[in-house]
Design a protein around this motif. Structure first.
Motif, PDB file in Angstrom:
ATOM      1  N   GLU A  91       0.816  -1.214   0.000  1.00 55.51           N
ATOM      2  CA  GLU A  91       0.000   0.000   0.000  1.00 55.51           C
ATOM      3  C   GLU A  91       0.849   1.263   0.000  1.00 55.51           C
ATOM      4  N   HIS A  92       2.161   1.090   0.156  1.00 55.01           N
ATOM      5  CA  HIS A  92       3.038   2.252   0.240  1.00 55.01           C
ATOM      6  C   HIS A  92       4.041   2.237  -0.900  1.00 55.01           C
ATOM      7  N   THR A  93       4.295   3.421  -1.432  1.00 56.25           N
ATOM      8  CA  THR A  93       5.271   3.593  -2.502  1.00 56.25           C
ATOM      9  C   THR A  93       6.414   4.454  -1.977  1.00 56.25           C
ATOM     10  N   VAL A  94       7.622   3.953  -2.128  1.00 56.95           N
ATOM     11  CA  VAL A  94       8.810   4.654  -1.632  1.00 56.95           C
ATOM     12  C   VAL A  94       9.375   5.512  -2.753  1.00 56.95           C
ATOM     13  N   VAL A  95       9.353   6.830  -2.529  1.00 58.24           N
ATOM     14  CA  VAL A  95       9.916   7.782  -3.486  1.00 58.24           C
ATOM     15  C   VAL A  95      11.126   8.435  -2.826  1.00 58.24           C
ATOM     16  N   ALA A  96      12.269   8.325  -3.484  1.00 58.66           N
ATOM     17  CA  ALA A  96      13.513   8.828  -2.903  1.00 58.66           C
ATOM     18  C   ALA A  96      14.032  10.008  -3.701  1.00 58.66           C
ATOM     19  N   LEU A  97      14.398  11.069  -2.979  1.00 57.41           N
ATOM     20  CA  LEU A  97      15.071  12.216  -3.585  1.00 57.41           C
ATOM     21  C   LEU A  97      16.569  12.040  -3.383  1.00 57.41           C
ATOM     22  N   ALA A  98      17.266  11.883  -4.493  1.00 54.55           N
ATOM     23  CA  ALA A  98      18.711  11.684  -4.442  1.00 54.55           C
ATOM     24  C   ALA A  98      19.397  12.816  -5.176  1.00 54.55           C
ATOM     25  N   GLY A  99      20.588  13.142  -4.723  1.00 50.76           N
ATOM     26  CA  GLY A  99      21.313  14.212  -5.379  1.00 50.76           C
ATOM     27  C   GLY A  99      22.658  14.454  -4.750  1.00 50.76           C
ATOM     28  N   ALA A 100      23.403  15.347  -5.374  1.00 50.83           N
ATOM     29  CA  ALA A 100      24.743  15.654  -4.900  1.00 50.83           C
ATOM     30  C   ALA A 100      24.692  16.762  -3.862  1.00 50.83           C
ATOM     31  N   THR A 101      25.798  16.957  -3.211  1.00 51.34           N
ATOM     32  CA  THR A 101      25.913  18.039  -2.236  1.00 51.34           C
ATOM     33  C   THR A 101      25.692  19.386  -2.913  1.00 51.34           C
ATOM     34  N   VAL A 161      13.893  10.122  -7.717  1.00 49.82           N
ATOM     35  CA  VAL A 161      13.893  11.500  -8.190  1.00 49.82           C
ATOM     36  C   VAL A 161      15.317  12.025  -8.019  1.00 49.82           C
ATOM     37  N   TRP A 162      16.024  12.177  -9.144  1.00 50.88           N
ATOM     38  CA  TRP A 162      17.404  12.646  -9.103  1.00 50.88           C
ATOM     39  C   TRP A 162      17.403  14.173  -9.253  1.00 50.88           C
ATOM     40  N   VAL A 163      17.895  14.828  -8.224  1.00 51.91           N
ATOM     41  CA  VAL A 163      17.940  16.291  -8.198  1.00 51.91           C
ATOM     42  C   VAL A 163      19.342  16.742  -8.619  1.00 51.91           C
ATOM     43  N   VAL A 164      19.399  17.515  -9.701  1.00 53.05           N
ATOM     44  CA  VAL A 164      20.684  18.017 -10.183  1.00 53.05           C
ATOM     45  C   VAL A 164      20.601  19.540 -10.239  1.00 53.05           C
ATOM     46  N   ASP A 165      21.745  20.173 -10.274  1.00 58.77           N
ATOM     47  CA  ASP A 165      21.788  21.635 -10.347  1.00 58.77           C
ATOM     48  C   ASP A 165      22.472  22.055 -11.640  1.00 58.77           C
ATOM     49  N   VAL A 210      15.252  16.046 -12.049  1.00 58.74           N
ATOM     50  CA  VAL A 210      14.791  17.391 -11.701  1.00 58.74           C
ATOM     51  C   VAL A 210      15.981  18.352 -11.766  1.00 58.74           C
ATOM     52  N   LEU A 211      15.863  19.323 -12.641  1.00 58.57           N
ATOM     53  CA  LEU A 211      16.874  20.385 -12.696  1.00 58.57           C
ATOM     54  C   LEU A 211      16.464  21.449 -11.680  1.00 58.57           C
ATOM     55  N   ASN A 212      17.068  21.401 -10.506  1.00 60.59           N
ATOM     56  CA  ASN A 212      16.737  22.346  -9.437  1.00 60.59           C
ATOM     57  C   ASN A 212      17.531  23.650  -9.647  1.00 60.59           C
TER      58      ASN A 212
END
Length: 557
Positions: free
Chosen positions: A47-57, A181-185, A212-214
């Motif tokens: 019933e649960h979906t694990v969504v992870a935000l990953a990214g560099a420093t 969800v890969w967060v990049v700058d 995601v281009l943050n």
């Protein structure tokens, strides 16, 4: 037809079992760990979906996390913006509930928060409105859909942290999350370490990867479009050509609603887990399939087997035995059908089969008997060993080296001499009982000898009467000669003629029995070859085919 996770796991496990000891050990260990991970996840809350935000420093990952949940839960900073421990937010449930708690324990995430489902609002334990960042305040006032119940949102440690422990935590959670969800700058979106170490291994995971281009607010609209195009190109080169790419700003809130909608859609469809681990299993199965190589292009089985049997027959001394069978059969025929006065002389000639300890005997005795055949010479042994190796190479031509080496290791070449000797010893070569026509001819010979003896005695009696000057008896005449003479001469000549015909028939029969013995010996040699050579090769070939078939099935081929 698409396989379920359970079916894909079963197929991949079967491929690993078939390739045990042949596939590269690191690949097997890595794939078995994946299978265990998938099975563990399948036993946890669906019933649960694990969504992870990953990214560099410094990518703004934690700020984006706060903007998504509408609360300042993840610590952010400007001088040293880094995340060392994962943080979890459970939407629509408490982290202490059985389902989320077991899932978070498996993820090894200790920092946990609860968030009500629905429109984005302040999370339990969150900061006051006045203390919230502008982006968080805008998220709380947003009109878009909120985060749905069943979401477990993770803020991961930085994957490029200088602390090894932080990187290990991030990599473990990247391997266990349902949606990444890969967060990049703008500065490090093309970083080689990111693409080579993290994104490229995710090739084929397009459905469960969002880029995601943050910090897009730092760029002009034209530059944002250019960077997004470049990022899509890099993703396509990494095998993620269908991965969704979003421009966002945690500071201004731009793109946050779009990202939230993507996350909400994945949670509501409840397919992320299946898609993520299905992609993992397909990628691992493809690695196994590649390690199995192409299907072996073995030559004709019969031609290769015939060459092998010819060499093993030679090493087993089959030609010598066949010759001995023929000579022994001739000797036995002569001993039964020859002229009785000289027949006994044949018994003084040694029996070739008896000299080789191959004379006809009961089966139970043959099982424990060894022959006296001379051992195979160096040339014969070398030919047999070469034939075995050539047959193995031909049967597995094109197979990976590990499979070919494993097949060779299973071939018991050292045991071939004893096995072949035992096979020859227990093979029936000649019947124990005499052939029926031998007995018939033998009886005729004795009858002819009796006639000749009767004629000789008759003539001797006539001679004795003449010596004693007694009246000669009336002697019947049979044809051109007196009866006693016909009996004597006819019995001897007929006996010799029958013996000659018997010898000729015996030689013909001996050749026929030698051919039959050769067929039985070849069958015995073939059984040894099957047990020590062909069966192990067939098992290795079958294992390779099973590994390839099951891996292809798991890979969706």
């Amino acid at each position: 037809m698409s396989l379920t996770l359970d079916e894909r796991v079963a197929a991949l496990s079967a491929a690993l079992d078939a390739g045990e000891g042949r596939l590269p050990a690191p690949l097997v260990a890595r794939t078995r760990a994946l299978v265990a991970r998938v099975q563990e996840r399948a036993g946890l809350s669906a019933e649960h979906t694990v969504v992870a935000l990953a990214g560099a420093t410094g990518s703004g990952k934690s700020s984006l996390f706060n903007a998504l949940v509408g609360a300042d839960l993840a610590a952010t900073g400007t001088r040293r913006p880094t995340t060392s421990h994962p943080l979890a937010v459970v939407v629509g449930d408490t982290p202490d509930a059985t389902g989320p708690a077991q899932l978070l324990d498996w993820l090894e995430v200790g920092r946990r928060h609860a968030l009500p489902a629905g429109p984005v609002a302040r999370a339990a334990g969150g900061s006051d409105e006045d203390a919230a960042t502008p982006a968080v305040r805008r998220a709380r006032r947003g009109r878009g859909d909120g985060l749905p119940a069943g979401l477990v949102l993770l803020d991961l440690p930085d994957h490029d942290s200088v602390v090894v422990e932080h990187r290990v935590r991030a990599e473990r959670l990247v391997a266990r999350a349902d949606l990444l969800v890969w967060v990049v700058d703008p500065q490090k979106y093309a970083d080689a370490a990111l693409h080579e170490r993290y994104l490229r291994p995710l090739a084929g995971h397009d459905d469960v990867v969002v880029l995601v281009l943050n910090q897009a607010d730092r760029l002009t609209e034209r530059d944002v479009a250019a960077v997004l195009g470049d990022l899509r190109g890099l993703a396509a080169a990494d095998g993620l050509d269908r991965a969704r790419v979003v421009a966002a700003s945690a500071r201004t809130g731009a793109g946050v609603d779009e990202l939230r909608s993507l996350v909400a859609e994945a949670v509501e469809r409840r397919e992320a887990t299946t898609r993520r681990f299905g992609a993992d299993l397909r990628a691992a199965a493809q690695e196994v399939l590649d390690a199995c190589g192409a299907a072996p292009r073995g030559r004709g089985r019969r031609a290769g087997t015939d060459d092998l049997l010819d060499a093993l027959e030679d090493a087993a001394g089959v030609p010598t035995v066949v010759t001995a069978v023929r000579r022994s059969a001739v000797r036995r025929a002569a001993a039964r059908t020859g002229w009785p006065p000289v027949r006994w002389l044949a018994r003084f000639r040694p029996d070739p089969l008896r000299r080789l300890h191959l004379a006809p005997r009961p089966a139970a005795q043959a099982e424990v008997t060894r022959t006296s055949l001379p051992p195979a010479g160096p040339a014969q042994r070398a030919r047999a060993a070469t034939a075995v190796r050539d047959h193995a190479d031909a049967a597995l031509v094109g197979a990976p080296d590990a499979w070919a080496l494993a097949a060779r290791a299973r071939l018991d070449i050292s045991g071939l001499p004893d096995a072949l000797d035992h096979a020859v010893a227990r093979t029936p070569l000649l019947p124990e009982r005499a052939v029926w026509w031998w007995r018939a001819v033998g009886a005729l010979q004795w009858l002819l000898l009796a006639a000749a003896v009767a004629g000789a005695l008759w003539l001797g009696g006539i001679a004795l009467l003449a010596y004693l000057q007694l009246p000669d008896p009336v002697t019947p005449v049979w044809g051109p000669a007196p009866a006693p003479t016909v009996l004597l001469v006819g019995g001897v000549l007929a006996g010799l003629l029958v013996a000659a015909l018997g010898a000729l028939a015996g030689r013909v029969g001996a050749r026929r029995r030698a051919r039959a013995a050769r067929r039985r010996l070849r069958s015995a040699v073939a059984e040894v070859a099957r047990r020590l050579v062909l069966a192990p090769l067939a098992e290795e070939s079958a294992a390779l085919e099973a590994c390839r078939t099951q891996a292809a099935r798991a890979a969706g081929r």
